[in-house]
Design an enzyme around this catalytic site. Structure first.
Site, PDB file in Angstrom:
ATOM      1  CE  LYS A 162       8.655   6.561   7.707  1.00 21.34           C
ATOM      2  NZ  LYS A 162       9.051   6.396   6.289  1.00 21.34           N
TER       3      LYS A 162
ATOM      4  CE  LYS B 186       5.451  12.455   9.422  1.00 29.42           C
ATOM      5  NZ  LYS B 186       6.774  12.302   8.768  1.00 29.42           N
TER       6      LYS B 186
ATOM      7  CE  LYS C  21      -3.358   8.690   0.035  1.00 29.88           C
ATOM      8  NZ  LYS C  21      -2.853   8.109  -1.226  1.00 29.88           N
TER       9      LYS C  21
END
Length: 372
Positions: free
Chosen positions: A148, A237, A240
């Site tokens: 992240k 992956k 959104k």
């Protein structure tokens, strides 16, 4: 000082604490007196990755609900801000869309507690208590905060220094979420299995320190579907946040949009044969995996179904038709629920009251042991 370590958690270490369900969960997966807990981050409306990763299992569990079992499902809005959201209205909207998505899948609030994490203050309190037991070395080996933060192995000290504390320590909050309710089983996507093992480790550390089995050590439940990948880049992956929204299919996607996105999906140069091989044919394999997950059938069964296709257009038409039909009801339900914010708030408020009652009882026992 933080160091970017290579992950050391392997399948062997997880094998005794992780159970992979069949394509549809059944009563044998749910022992008597189970407490099944799971949360999803409110990034807005759900996409296929959210759905097939863990949330559809929530619906299966509701269908199998017995009086002796508790189902607790939450919207993890405290986790959501580990990547800062500078617009409060955006978080509120994402939270509403997440709740509407949960309900749109048929997850019944009369059978399961559905709530927002931030509505139950005991999550944050137990997070602090557990953080006093959490070794920095274990947190440093977690992989999610690195991905992240877009960190690569060997990242320099300045990049590591920019990592926010909340992101680094959020596996401890996740452990607190789970341990707070004496959860026995936690359905998650495979990318969260490492964090579930950390929750077990912290639970064991607490129990050893206070010489009492105060915290229940949970079992991880994994759905058999592999991770759902981007339609345009099978090395990533589905997300959104993808800059190209043609890469992502949402549960409330309109049929024409589904067809167009599948048409644009990456495949490869082989058009006379379609089979599953994630190493040499990752894009085609991703579409096969999606169909396998939606239909709850094995990869080999899907391969039999598509064995007669001799063109990309026929293969993609097949994928589109399956998705359009499978997402029809969730789409209609989502569009209904999102127009009724008062009902969404009622569901979350009622769920938070029930969750708070359980959380306070369990946290009191933990604090008594610690001397508070």
């Amino acid at each position: 000082m933080l160091r970017l370590c290579r992950p050391i958690w392997g399948a062997r270490g997880l094998s005794k604490t992780v159970k992979t369900t069949d394509y549809k969960i059944n009563t044998t997966n749910i022992p008597e007196n189970s407490v099944i807990f799971s949360m999803v981050q409110p990034t807005g409306r759900f996409h296929l990755g959210n759905y097939l990763g863990s949330v559809r299992v929530w619906k299966d569990l509701c269908d199998l609900k017995r009086p002796d079992c508790k189902l607790i499902f939450g919207v993890a809005d405290l986790h959501a801000i580990t990547i800062p959201i500078p617009n409060g209205q955006k978080l509120r909207q994402n939270r509403a869309e997440a709740t509407a998505s949960i309900l749109s899948l048929g997850i019944d609030p009369s059978k399961a507690i559905i709530f927002n994490q931030s509505q139950v203050h005991q999550h944050a309190e137990l997070h602090w208590l557990l953080s006093t037991l959490a070794p920095m070395g274990l947190l440093n080996r977690m992989t999610q905060w690195k991905s992240k933060s877009n960190l690569k192995y060997g990242a320099d000290e300045e990049s590591l220094g920019n990592v926010k504390l909340g992101l680094f320590s959020y596996p401890v909050l996740q452990a607190a979420d789970i341990l707070l309710y004496h959860s026995t089983h936690v359905p998650v996507g495979d990318d969260q299995a490492q964090h579930l093992e950390l929750a077990r480790t912290l639970g064991q550390s607490f129990n050893r320190m206070f010489k009492k089995e105060a915290l229940v050590l949970p079992t991880t439940i994994l759905a058999p579907t592999k991770r759902i990948l981007s339609l345009l880049d099978p090395t990533s992956k589905m997300s959104k946040s993808d800059s190209n929204q043609n890469a992502t299919i949402y549960l409330n996607e309109e049929p024409d949009s589904i067809v167009n996105k599948v048409k644009k999906a990456m495949t490869d140069s082989i058009s006379h044969s379609f089979y599953y091989d994630p190493n040499t044919r990752p894009a085609v394999s991703n579409l096969i995996n999606i169909v396998s997950g939606i239909q709850r059938t094995s990869i080999s069964e899907v391969e039999k179904d598509i064995s007669h296709f001799r063109s990309h257009s026929d293969f993609k038409k097949y994928v589109s038709e399956i998705l359009v039909e499978a997402l029809r009801e969730p789409r209609e339900n989502f569009n209904m629920y999102i127009k009724d914010p008062h009902y969404l708030e009622q569901v979350s408020k009622k769920g938070a009251e029930a969750a708070s009652e359980l959380a306070e009882k369990n946290l009191k026992q933990i604090k008594d042991l610690m001397g508070f």
